[in-house]
Design a protein around this motif. Structure first.
Motif, PDB file in Angstrom:
ATOM      1  N   TYR A   1       1.124  -1.105   0.205  1.00 56.31           N
ATOM      2  CA  TYR A   1       0.038  -0.045  -0.026  1.00 56.31           C
ATOM      3  C   TYR A   1       0.820   1.260  -0.002  1.00 56.31           C
ATOM      4  CZ  TYR A   1      -3.826  -2.970   1.222  1.00 56.31           C
ATOM      5  OH  TYR A   1      -4.910  -3.888   1.310  1.00 56.31           O
ATOM      6  N   LEU A   2       0.441   2.166  -0.735  1.00 56.74           N
ATOM      7  CA  LEU A   2       1.123   3.682  -0.604  1.00 56.74           C
ATOM      8  C   LEU A   2      -0.312   4.645  -0.301  1.00 56.74           C
ATOM      9  CD1 LEU A   2       0.621   5.392  -3.412  1.00 56.74           C
ATOM     10  CD2 LEU A   2       2.642   3.675  -4.032  1.00 56.74           C
ATOM     11  N   GLY A   3       0.261   5.929   0.113  1.00 54.65           N
ATOM     12  CA  GLY A   3      -0.635   6.764   0.571  1.00 54.65           C
ATOM     13  C   GLY A   3       0.083   8.145   0.573  1.00 54.65           C
TER      14      GLY A   3
ATOM     15  N   GLY B   1       0.279  -2.325   5.936  1.00 54.60           N
ATOM     16  CA  GLY B   1      -0.478  -1.167   5.356  1.00 54.60           C
ATOM     17  C   GLY B   1      -1.878  -1.432   6.002  1.00 54.60           C
ATOM     18  N   HIS B   2      -2.068  -2.350   6.937  1.00 54.73           N
ATOM     19  CA  HIS B   2      -3.402  -2.639   7.570  1.00 54.73           C
ATOM     20  C   HIS B   2      -3.818  -1.376   8.606  1.00 54.73           C
ATOM     21  CE1 HIS B   2      -3.677  -6.896   6.049  1.00 54.73           C
ATOM     22  NE2 HIS B   2      -3.403  -6.106   5.160  1.00 54.73           N
ATOM     23  N   HIS B   3      -2.596  -0.739   9.245  1.00 51.02           N
ATOM     24  CA  HIS B   3      -2.848   0.310  10.196  1.00 51.02           C
ATOM     25  C   HIS B   3      -1.967   1.659   9.841  1.00 51.02           C
ATOM     26  CE1 HIS B   3      -3.282  -3.594  12.531  1.00 51.02           C
ATOM     27  NE2 HIS B   3      -4.352  -2.851  12.660  1.00 51.02           N
TER      28      HIS B   3
ATOM     29  N   ASP C   1      -7.503   1.627  12.288  1.00 49.05           N
ATOM     30  CA  ASP C   1      -7.213   0.067  11.474  1.00 49.05           C
ATOM     31  C   ASP C   1      -7.924   0.764   9.978  1.00 49.05           C
ATOM     32  OD1 ASP C   1      -8.369  -2.178  10.260  1.00 49.05           O
ATOM     33  OD2 ASP C   1      -7.814  -3.133  12.211  1.00 49.05           O
ATOM     34  N   VAL C   2      -7.318   0.579   9.058  1.00 42.28           N
ATOM     35  CA  VAL C   2      -7.426   0.913   7.550  1.00 42.28           C
ATOM     36  C   VAL C   2      -8.763  -0.061   7.118  1.00 42.28           C
ATOM     37  CG1 VAL C   2      -6.827   0.723   5.248  1.00 42.28           C
ATOM     38  CG2 VAL C   2      -5.258   1.528   7.009  1.00 42.28           C
ATOM     39  N   PHE C   3      -9.085  -1.415   7.588  1.00 44.03           N
ATOM     40  CA  PHE C   3     -10.176  -2.113   7.090  1.00 44.03           C
ATOM     41  C   PHE C   3     -11.338  -1.919   7.829  1.00 44.03           C
ATOM     42  CE2 PHE C   3      -6.327  -3.881   5.224  1.00 44.03           C
ATOM     43  CZ  PHE C   3      -6.574  -3.998   4.127  1.00 44.03           C
TER      44      PHE C   3
ATOM     45  N   ARG D   1       4.773  14.653  13.877  1.00 39.42           N
ATOM     46  CA  ARG D   1       5.729  13.596  13.210  1.00 39.42           C
ATOM     47  C   ARG D   1       5.421  12.140  13.729  1.00 39.42           C
ATOM     48  NH1 ARG D   1      11.310  17.183  13.214  1.00 39.42           N
ATOM     49  NH2 ARG D   1      10.626  18.811  11.782  1.00 39.42           N
ATOM     50  N   PRO D   2       4.296  11.505  13.672  1.00 43.58           N
ATOM     51  CA  PRO D   2       4.143  10.386  14.347  1.00 43.58           C
ATOM     52  C   PRO D   2       4.924   9.093  13.437  1.00 43.58           C
ATOM     53  CG  PRO D   2       2.082  11.155  13.298  1.00 43.58           C
ATOM     54  CD  PRO D   2       2.863  12.250  13.125  1.00 43.58           C
ATOM     55  N   SER D   3       5.192   8.172  14.157  1.00 45.03           N
ATOM     56  CA  SER D   3       5.905   7.126  13.406  1.00 45.03           C
ATOM     57  C   SER D   3       5.525   5.863  13.787  1.00 45.03           C
ATOM     58  CB  SER D   3       7.580   7.291  13.450  1.00 45.03           C
ATOM     59  OG  SER D   3       8.359   6.509  12.780  1.00 45.03           O
ATOM     60  N   LEU D   4       5.165   4.881  13.128  1.00 40.23           N
ATOM     61  CA  LEU D   4       4.486   3.680  13.607  1.00 40.23           C
ATOM     62  C   LEU D   4       5.467   2.454  13.086  1.00 40.23           C
ATOM     63  CD1 LEU D   4       1.745   2.116  14.595  1.00 40.23           C
ATOM     64  CD2 LEU D   4       1.240   2.283  12.011  1.00 40.23           C
ATOM     65  N   SER D   5       5.541   1.589  14.311  1.00 41.58           N
ATOM     66  CA  SER D   5       6.348   0.363  14.169  1.00 41.58           C
ATOM     67  C   SER D   5       5.598  -0.620  13.159  1.00 41.58           C
ATOM     68  CB  SER D   5       6.503  -0.219  15.392  1.00 41.58           C
ATOM     69  OG  SER D   5       5.452  -0.792  16.039  1.00 41.58           O
ATOM     70  N   GLY D   6       6.219  -1.568  12.688  1.00 36.20           N
ATOM     71  CA  GLY D   6       5.781  -2.519  11.564  1.00 36.20           C
ATOM     72  C   GLY D   6       4.379  -3.303  12.070  1.00 36.20           C
ATOM     73  N   ASP D   7       4.876  -3.580  13.526  1.00 44.72           N
ATOM     74  CA  ASP D   7       4.000  -4.573  14.148  1.00 44.72           C
ATOM     75  C   ASP D   7       2.658  -3.662  14.590  1.00 44.72           C
ATOM     76  OD1 ASP D   7       4.974  -3.474  16.270  1.00 44.72           O
ATOM     77  OD2 ASP D   7       5.666  -5.401  17.251  1.00 44.72           O
ATOM     78  N   SER D   8       2.591  -2.252  14.464  1.00 43.26           N
ATOM     79  CA  SER D   8       1.992  -1.261  15.020  1.00 43.26           C
ATOM     80  C   SER D   8       1.572  -1.146  16.595  1.00 43.26           C
ATOM     81  CB  SER D   8       0.318  -1.665  14.372  1.00 43.26           C
ATOM     82  OG  SER D   8       0.291  -1.761  13.168  1.00 43.26           O
ATOM     83  N   ARG D   9       2.620  -1.861  17.198  1.00 44.60           N
ATOM     84  CA  ARG D   9       2.552  -1.690  18.703  1.00 44.60           C
ATOM     85  C   ARG D   9       3.069  -0.571  19.337  1.00 44.60           C
ATOM     86  NH1 ARG D   9       5.071  -6.064  23.282  1.00 44.60           N
ATOM     87  NH2 ARG D   9       5.038  -4.391  25.047  1.00 44.60           N
ATOM     88  N   HIS D  10       4.090   0.250  18.584  1.00 33.16           N
ATOM     89  CA  HIS D  10       4.605   1.316  19.141  1.00 33.16           C
ATOM     90  C   HIS D  10       4.347   2.580  18.162  1.00 33.16           C
ATOM     91  CE1 HIS D  10       7.198  -1.697  21.361  1.00 33.16           C
ATOM     92  NE2 HIS D  10       7.001  -0.841  22.340  1.00 33.16           N
TER      93      HIS D  10
END
Length: 374
Positions: A130-132, A171-173, A193-195, A212-221
Motif C-alpha cells: 500500500y502507498l498513500g 499497510g493495515h494500520h 485500522d484501515v479496514f 511527526r508520528p512514526s508507526l512500528s511495523g507490528d503497530s505496537r509502538h
C-alpha cells in the motif's frame, strides 16, 4: 513504519495541481539495457562493495525532463515511491504537474500512481502493498491509499485536515495527525485500522506544531513529538503506557524516526543525534550529525554531517551503530528523508541535482538515486 515527513531540497518546476485528484496506474517496463544508469562496484568505507543507480528515468531510458524527489524505499529494497514533475517517466501523462510514481526494482518497471499536490511526500507500507499521501480536498486535506496489486483506491476516515501519515508493515494500520481548520488551535495524533475504521487517540495537543508520528511495523509502538515543548514520546499500544520525554527533562528534541521493529527511536537534540533503545531506555550518541533515517532493524543510521560545506565531508553517510564505521552514500550535495534506508543498510534512496553521480547525467534536474551496498 513508512513515513516521510522531510521534504528535503527537491525543486519544483511546475505548479501544484488543483483540488480534484484522479488516480490511475500506468506501467512502463523499461528496456533492460537502459532501465538504470549505474556505476561500477567499488568498496565502501565499511568494506562492502557499493554501486549507485539512477531510477528517475524515462520509459525509453532517457533522462527525466523534470525534477524528481521525495523518495522512500521498502525494507526489502524492492519498491521505491517518489514524486516527479517530469512528463516522460511513463508513456501516458495526461496533464502537467507533480505525480507519484512507484518503482519496482525487481520487475524493472515504473508505474504512475496519480496526481500529487505536494503537501507531504508519499509513503509506502513496509511490504510495498500500500502507498498513500494527503491531497487537498475542498478546503481541507484527505489521505488516499492505493493498493499496489489491484490498483484499488481508498481513503482514511480522518476528515478534516489530516496528514503526517505513517503506515505499518502491511499497510493495515495507519497513524496520522488531525488538524482542524482555524480558528481551532489544537490537533491530535490518531491510530486507525484501515479496514475496520476503528480509531484510537494516541495524543492530543493544544497547538498545531508538527507531531511527526512514526508507526512500528507490528503497530505496537507509536513515536511522536510535542513540537511546541520539544519533547519526544513513545506510546506502547499493547500496555497503554506512554514513555517520555525520552530525551530527559533538561533538553529539547525533535523526532526523526522509529525503526520498523519498534526497538529504536532516532531524535535530534542540538547539533547531535541520539538513537534511543526502547527496551533498555538508554541512548547512543552520534555527535555533530543530523540524523535523517534509520534502517528497519535499527542498526544503520543515515545522517548528514553538520558541516557539509567542508570538502572532506560527504553530504550523506551511513553509520553502522554496532561497529561505529561509516559508509559514504553521496559526496555530492544530496538529500533524503525518513524511510530512505532498506533493511541491514543495503539500499539508500536519495535525491540530488549533481550531474556526476552516474555517467552521462545531462538532464540538469534533481533525480532519484539508489545507493546499493553489497
Amino acid at each position: 513504519m513508512r513515513r516521510n515527513a522531510n521534504r528535503g531540497a527537491t525543486r519544483r518546476v511546475r505548479a501544484a495541481l488543483g483540488t480534484v485528484i484522479a488516480l490511475c496506474a500506468v506501467t512502463a517496463v523499461l528496456p533492460g539495457a537502459a532501465s538504470a544508469e549505474t556505476t561500477a562496484g567499488v568498496r565502501g568505507a565499511g568494506d562492502r562493495e557499493t554501486s549507485v543507480q539512477k531510477i528517475s528515468l524515462a520509459a525509453d531510458g532517457t533522462p527525466a525532463d523534470g525534477d524528481s524527489g521525495d523518495a522512500s524505499i521498502t525494507p526489502d529494497g524492492r519498491h521505491v515511491v517518489f514524486a516527479s514533475a517530469a512528463d516522460n517517466l511513463t508513456p501516458d501523462r495526461p496533464q502537467e504537474g507533480d505525480e507519484v510514481y512507484l518503482r519496482d526494482q525487481r520487475a524493472d518497471e515504473t508505474r504512475r500512481i496519480g496526481h500529487y499536490d505536494p503537501i507531504e511526500p508519499p509513503v509506502i507500507s513496509g511490504d510495498g502493498a500500500y502507498l498513500g499521501y494527503p491531497v487537498p480536498w475542498m478546503r481541507d486535506v484527505k489521505i488516499y491509499l492505493w493498493q499496489v496489486r489491484t490498483g484499488a483506491i481508498g481513503g482514511l476516515d480522518c476528515w478534516p485536515g489530516c496528514g503526517q501519515l505513517s503506515l505499518n508493515g502491511d499497510g493495515h494500520h495507519a497513524v496520522y495527525v488531525v488538524t482542524p481548520r482555524p480558528p481551532a488551535s489544537h490537533q491530535r495524533v490518531e491510530f486507525q485500522d484501515v479496514f475496520t475504521g476503528a480509531k484510537e487517540t494516541i495524543a492530543e495537543f493544544g497547538h498545531r506544531r508538527p507531531s511527526r508520528p512514526s508507526l512500528s511495523g507490528d503497530s505496537r509502538h507509536v513515536a511522536y513529538q510535542d513540537g511546541e515543548a520539544g519533547d519526544v514520546f513513545v506510546r506502547d499500544r499493547t500496555d497503554g503506557i506512554t514513555h517520555g520525554p525520552i530525551e530527559g527533562p533538561s533538553k529539547e528534541a525533535a523526532l526523526v524516526q522509529l525503526s520498523e521493529d519498534g526497538g529504536k527511536v532516532v531524535y535530534r537534540s542540538g547539533p547531535d543525534t541520539h538513537v534511543h533503545d526502547v527496551r533498555s531506555g538508554t541512548a547512543q550518541l552520534v555527535p555533530n550529525a543530523r540524523g535523517v533515517a534509520i534502517d528497519p532493524t535499527g542498526r544503520y543510521l543515515l545522517y548528514a554531517p553538520n558541516d557539509p560545506a567542508d570538502p572532506g565531508q560527504p553530504s550523506l553517510a551511513l553509520r553502522d551503530l554496532s561497529t561505529g564505521t561509516d559508509e559514504i552514500v553521496s559526496r555530492q550535495p544530496a538529500s533524503a528523508g525518513v524511510d530512505a534506508v532498506s533493511a541491514h543498510g543495503r539500499d539508500v534512496v536519495f535525491t540530488s541535482a549533481a550531474d556526476d553521480i552516474v555517467p552521462d547525467d545531462t538532464n540538469g534536474t534533481s533525480d532519484v538515486f539508489v545507493r546499493r551496498f553489497h
